[in-house]
Design an enzyme around this catalytic site. Structure first.
Site, PDB file in Angstrom:
ATOM      1  CB  CYS A   8     -34.051  17.475 -19.324  1.00 47.95           C
ATOM      2  SG  CYS A   8     -35.106  16.119 -18.852  1.00 47.95           S
ATOM      3  N   GLY A  37     -28.871  14.601 -21.782  1.00 49.68           N
ATOM      4  CA  GLY A  37     -29.925  13.586 -21.858  1.00 49.68           C
ATOM      5  C   GLY A  37     -29.839  12.826 -23.157  1.00 49.68           C
ATOM      6  CG  ASN A 111     -32.743  20.643 -16.713  1.00 44.56           C
ATOM      7  OD1 ASN A 111     -31.831  21.440 -16.590  1.00 44.56           O
ATOM      8  ND2 ASN A 111     -32.658  19.440 -16.215  1.00 44.56           N
ATOM      9  N   GLY A 112     -35.403  19.418 -14.658  1.00 41.35           N
ATOM     10  CA  GLY A 112     -35.403  19.516 -13.199  1.00 41.35           C
ATOM     11  C   GLY A 112     -36.278  18.449 -12.581  1.00 41.35           C
ATOM     12  CE1 TYR A 256     -19.482  13.465 -15.952  1.00 42.84           C
ATOM     13  CE2 TYR A 256     -21.653  13.382 -14.945  1.00 42.84           C
ATOM     14  CZ  TYR A 256     -20.740  12.907 -15.860  1.00 42.84           C
ATOM     15  OH  TYR A 256     -21.082  11.881 -16.691  1.00 42.84           O
TER      16      TYR A 256
END
Ligand code: SF4
Length: 474
Positions: A8, A37, A111-112, A256
């Protein structure tokens, strides 16, 4: 595509005056974070009296119209783009998550992955908490609410929460009175940064610095691992809630995930990738006439490889940017067709040449195999594949959507076997030492778990996580 996915991206904006409407800024910031996302997006605002919001499935531009945004009035807002790893892709699991009860009212975007979320959920259920979704965000929200009953102050409650959560988390929380709290986990897996828009003195918290740049903002600082930052009516308060000696920044952010124009904890991502390309050449030189990047992920490393080797770089492969969300194709045969839809060789550049093809990583090897195939079909004589990430041999339990270990080609095959499988004339991977040198951080500042199987979080219940994570990957 077979690329692994970031879970996310989050953003929060707090303007000092009620006259400043921030939902449009949040929308633009989410557009800048879209790569983190693509399954769902949401924006929640504080409208001066309460919290309201809108979320939906799809890309940011599909979810929000000018009309929707104009209904989201307020000078404080949080936003989220989502790709699911621990729960199903449906509207119920889209974020921000709005928690309302008689004793707490706030919105949360995260996020995670919380690796102990199932045991936390069970404990909360025993205390009477009722859950409506299968995601870890709801568990965090209930945990915040449960702690608020004890301390009645968000800074204190979040400090207690951080001492209970295990895992990777960068999150933003907006209260019913318009304060924003930004929290980064003590190991610092995910980026989270703070900036300001000078024209209206609004503060921004975002997953990546590129979102701050997109809004014409100025970067102030990275939120430190274990830190809580509170934004309230133009004021900032910070607290170091947990202090650990080691950190575990996800190496994949450098390789990336993060945009090349972002800076993660002081390290410009493009520069790190360029250095990786240089190191890659020193480790695996190749006798070739051209360096060709796999767009866009291999471009920065290819630049470094070309500079170090003196071999000219050329755009020998074109990418169709409008083929979206191919990763949700469930079958291997579908994914392979998507590679052909997505990439096309520039025959006039590559025909009759020996090339070095540079990409960031190999997961299942289906994409790179197809790319080598279409390049050879276009008349390339030799394809030497160079990969700027070391072989991925283990699963991720910290919020990245990895295939199971069974599907990771490097977990089950030698480099020689992989080279044969993809049809390349040679294959060279980055080493873990080279990766650390290229990023510029030592082992105790990085997470390298998917490369060496050493997880930086103690007592991860791998069996339990395999069941929960494995279920949503199918
Ligand atoms: S296991 Fe790999 S992908 Fe997951 S957080 Fe660690 S470095 Fe990142």
């Amino acid at each position: 595509m077979e690329k692994v996915k970031e879970k996310c991206g989050v953003i929060a904006i707090s303007a000092p005056h009620k006259s400043i409407q921030v939902s449009r800024y949040v929308f633009d910031g989410l557009m800048a974070l879209q790569h983190r996302g693509q399954e769902a997006a949401g924006i929640y605002v504080y409208n001066g009296k309460n919290i309201e919001g809108y979320k939906g499935l799809g890309l940011v531009s599909e979810v929000f119209s000018t009309n929707t945004l104009s209904c989201l009035m307020g000078n404080v807002a949080i936003g989220h783009v989502r790709y699911s790893t621990t729960a199903k892709s449906n509207l119920e699991n889209a974020q921000p998550y709005h928690f309302t009860s008689t004793y707490a009212n706030f919105a949360l975007a995260f996020n995670g992955t919380i690796s102990n979320f199932l045991s936390l959920r069970r404990k909360l259920e025993e205390k009477g908490h009722v859950f409506t979704s299968d995601n870890d965000t709801e568990v965090i929200a209930h945990l915040v609410a449960a702690n608020l009953l004890e301390v009645e102050d968000f800074m204190e409650a979040l400090t207690l929460v951080m001492n209970q959560l295990k895992g990777a988390y960068s999150m933003v929380l907006m209260t019913e009175t318009g304060e924003v709290y930004a929290v980064r986990d003590p190991l610092g897996f995910k980026p989270l940064c703070l900036g300001i828009i000078p024209q209206n003195e609004s503060y921004i918290v975002a997953s990546e610095t590129a979102a701050i740049d997109t809004l014409g903002g100025e970067f102030i600082t990275d939120i430190a691992p274990g830190e809580i930052v509170k934004l309230s009516e133009g004021e900032i308060t910070t607290r170091k809630a947990v202090n650990l000696k080691r950190h575990a920044r996800c190496m994949f952010e450098f390789v990336y995930f993060s945009r090349p124009d972002s800076v993660f904890d002081g390290i410009p991502v493009h520069r790190a990738r360029e250095r990786l390309g240089r190191i890659l050449y020193r480790l695996h030189p190749a006798d070739a006439e051209l360096v060709v990047p796999v767009p866009d992920s291999g471009r920065s490393a290819a630049t470094g490889y070309a500079e170090e080797s003196g071999i000219p770089i050329a755009e020998g492969l074109m990418k169709n940017r409008y083929v979206w969300r191919t990763f949700i194709m469930p079958l291997q045969s579908h994914r392979e067709n998507q590679v052909r839809l997505k990439f096309n060789p520039v025959k006039s550049v590559v025909e009759g040449r020996d090339i070095v093809l540079v990409d960031d990583s190999i997961v299942r090897a289906t994409s790179i195999r197809q790319i080598v195939y279409i390049l050879k079909k276009a008349g390339v004589k030799k394809v030497h594949v160079r990969i700027s990430c070391p072989p991925i041999i283990a699963a991720c339990y910290m919020g990245i959507d990895f295939p199971t270990r069974r599907e990771l080609i490097a977990a089950n095959h030698t480099v020689k076997e992989i080279c044969q499988f993809i049809g390349a004339d040679s294959l060279g991977y980055m080493t873990i030492e080279g990766l650390m040198e290229g990023i510029g951080l030592p082992e105790n500042e990085l997470c390298l778990a998917c490369l060496n199987g050493k997880y930086p979080i103690d007592d991860i219940d791998i069996e339990l996580l395999e069941k929960t994570l494995g279920g949503c990957r199918k």
